[in-house]
Design an enzyme around this catalytic site. Structure first.
Site, mmCIF file in Angstrom:
data_model
loop_
_atom_site.group_PDB
_atom_site.id
_atom_site.type_symbol
_atom_site.label_atom_id
_atom_site.label_comp_id
_atom_site.label_asym_id
_atom_site.label_seq_id
_atom_site.Cartn_x
_atom_site.Cartn_y
_atom_site.Cartn_z
ATOM 1 N N PHE A 1 56.061 49.441 39.005
ATOM 2 C CA PHE A 1 55.184 50.516 40.668
ATOM 3 C C PHE A 1 56.194 49.799 42.470
ATOM 4 O O PHE A 1 55.695 49.595 43.027
ATOM 5 C CB PHE A 1 53.921 49.402 41.026
ATOM 6 C CG PHE A 1 52.990 49.128 39.691
ATOM 7 C CD1 PHE A 1 52.838 50.579 38.880
ATOM 8 C CD2 PHE A 1 51.781 48.302 40.006
ATOM 9 C CE1 PHE A 1 52.020 50.683 37.806
ATOM 10 C CE2 PHE A 1 50.684 48.384 38.690
ATOM 11 C CZ PHE A 1 51.072 49.959 37.928
ATOM 12 N N LYS B 1 42.542 54.462 32.852
ATOM 13 C CA LYS B 1 44.438 54.723 32.264
ATOM 14 C C LYS B 1 44.339 53.896 31.555
ATOM 15 O O LYS B 1 44.645 53.020 31.828
ATOM 16 C CB LYS B 1 45.765 55.483 33.286
ATOM 17 C CG LYS B 1 46.298 56.068 32.331
ATOM 18 C CD LYS B 1 47.711 56.670 33.082
ATOM 19 C CE LYS B 1 48.937 56.874 32.552
ATOM 20 N NZ LYS B 1 50.326 57.671 33.801
ATOM 21 N N ASN C 1 61.816 52.999 31.861
ATOM 22 C CA ASN C 1 61.210 52.981 33.123
ATOM 23 C C ASN C 1 60.781 51.481 33.037
ATOM 24 O O ASN C 1 60.567 50.905 31.840
ATOM 25 C CB ASN C 1 61.293 54.002 33.611
ATOM 26 C CG ASN C 1 59.451 54.000 34.149
ATOM 27 O OD1 ASN C 1 59.257 52.656 34.734
ATOM 28 N ND2 ASN C 1 58.214 54.131 32.950
ATOM 29 N N ASN D 1 55.163 47.347 33.156
ATOM 30 C CA ASN D 1 55.603 46.811 34.330
ATOM 31 C C ASN D 1 55.698 45.916 35.087
ATOM 32 O O ASN D 1 56.074 45.360 35.812
ATOM 33 C CB ASN D 1 56.592 47.356 34.815
ATOM 34 C CG ASN D 1 57.549 49.233 33.383
ATOM 35 O OD1 ASN D 1 58.332 48.235 32.695
ATOM 36 N ND2 ASN D 1 57.528 49.725 33.816
ATOM 37 N N THR D 2 54.421 45.566 35.206
ATOM 38 C CA THR D 2 53.770 44.902 35.955
ATOM 39 C C THR D 2 53.595 43.580 35.509
ATOM 40 O O THR D 2 52.785 43.457 34.299
ATOM 41 C CB THR D 2 52.521 44.748 37.066
ATOM 42 O OG1 THR D 2 53.091 46.306 37.887
ATOM 43 C CG2 THR D 2 52.082 44.279 38.176
ATOM 44 N N SER E 1 50.111 50.050 33.168
ATOM 45 C CA SER E 1 51.636 49.664 32.728
ATOM 46 C C SER E 1 51.935 48.312 32.132
ATOM 47 O O SER E 1 52.015 47.518 32.327
ATOM 48 C CB SER E 1 51.725 49.962 34.479
ATOM 49 O OG SER E 1 53.692 49.730 34.706
#
Length: 354
Positions: free
Chosen positions: A123, A217, A119, A186-187, A184
């Site tokens: 966010f 995390k 993915n 993805n940012t 993450s």
């Protein structure tokens, strides 16, 4: 096989684009949460209420150790459907201060042969205010809820602390615990915040604002030494727990990977366990540890528990195996705990660290 078996349903759902299937599943979860007869029936089928699995963590009762990982319920819309699926807790988000659409589509891909998902969502969520309205709707729903928080994509790295401060203030009185997500992939620039200076500052800010437990995390793609060092800094700064791990950007795990986004599911299992195990070797007994990444059955969940995890989380395996999975994991855990001669899950946690 029943005509409405999950395997048959999955065949239909997998013909749809992943995000479309996710939205349809979300509608189903809303129905379950708001239809008392269906809620009761599915809870009876899937929720394992066995005292051997019961724990008190963060001053809250967790009836079983299996939770839904962040990323599935980004806006806190499906909380009431969690007991019917068998979960002992849920983690909603990642939520950002302002609403944002996330990355361009397509951004969600199935790696079916490997029981995995890739993915690059970014966010996508409706923002903090919207999530608060959803949390108000479940104010008296007695169920452990983690709130996973992250910065907006348009917020420069130098101003990231402002976003986290805003979110601590917004959720100071909500949920069971709050998770700082700086892992993450993805940012843009988010993982750059996995450094000692930022972690010290963000925990200092959070601890001044809320009495809720605050967890960190981390990503699976750093070295064990770096991960341990960062986690130690977090614990020293006041972290109440560590969640390991987020998705991986190790695209060498499969020839089917895109060159962007994070991979979750079976492909992540060993990578996630190895890093969790290294962290637990140093921090078991010093903070609460939660393991996530590639868990799809009771044996793997138990391996994480014996390595030091008080709680485990799943996401991708739920998509591939269906709504009976959580109950199967918890019933399996009861058997495994008893086989080892323990009378409670608390005796099994960290058994391999002794």
């Amino acid at each position: 096989m029943s005509i409405i078996s999950y395997e048959n349903l999955k065949k239909l759902m997998f013909k749809l684009e992943p995000e479309t299937a996710h939205k349809i599943a979300g509608c189903g979860l809303k129905l379950i949460g708001n239809c008392p007869p269906l809620f009761r029936y599915m809870t009876k089928q899937n929720f394992v209420d066995n005292p051997i699995l019961k724990q008190t963590i963060f001053g809250t009762t967790f009836y079983n150790p299996v939770g839904l990982a962040a990323g599935f319920d980004k806006d806190g819309e499906y909380i009431k459907a969690m007991p019917p699926l068998g979960f002992g807790f849920t983690e909603i988000g990642t939520v950002t201060p302002k609403p944002q659409p996330g990355n361009p589509k397509p951004r969600l891909f199935r790696l079916i042969e490997e029981n995995s998902i890739q993915n690059a969502m970014g966010f996508n969520n409706k923002g903090a205010y919207n999530m608060i309205q959803n949390l108000k709707k479940v104010k008296f729903f007695n169920f452990p809820i983690g709130i996973n928080i992250g910065k907006n994509k348009i917020t420069p790295e130098r101003e990231a602390l402002n976003d986290y401060e805003h979110l601590f203030k917004a959720f100071r009185d909500y949920g069971t615990y709050i998770v700082i997500n700086i892992s993450s992939p993805n940012t843009p620039g988010l993982r750059d915040l996995q450094n000692e200076e930022f972690i010290k500052k963000v925990f200092e800010i959070g601890k001044c604002i809320t009495n809720r437990p605050i967890l960190l995390k981390i990503a699976p793609d750093m070295s064990a030494d770096d991960a341990i060092a960062i986690c130690k800094v977090a614990v020293k700064a006041g972290a109440d727990g560590i969640i390991a791990t987020n998705t991986t950007i190790d695209y060498s795990l499969t020839a089917n990977a895109k060159n962007f986004g994070g991979i979750s599911g079976e492909l992540l299992k060993e990578k996630s366990f190895e890093l969790f195990d290294a962290i637990a070797k140093e921090l078991y007994g010093k903070t609460t540890l939660i393991s996530v990444g590639g868990i799809s059955d009771a044996n793997e969940a138990y391996r994480r528990i014996k390595a030091g995890a008080s709680l485990v989380q799943i996401y991708t395996s739920l998509i591939y195996k269906g709504p009976s999975l959580v109950g199967e994991i918890n019933r399996g855990l009861v058997k495994l705990i008893k086989q080892d001669g323990y009378s409670s899950i608390t005796e099994a946690i960290g058994a391999n660290r002794e």
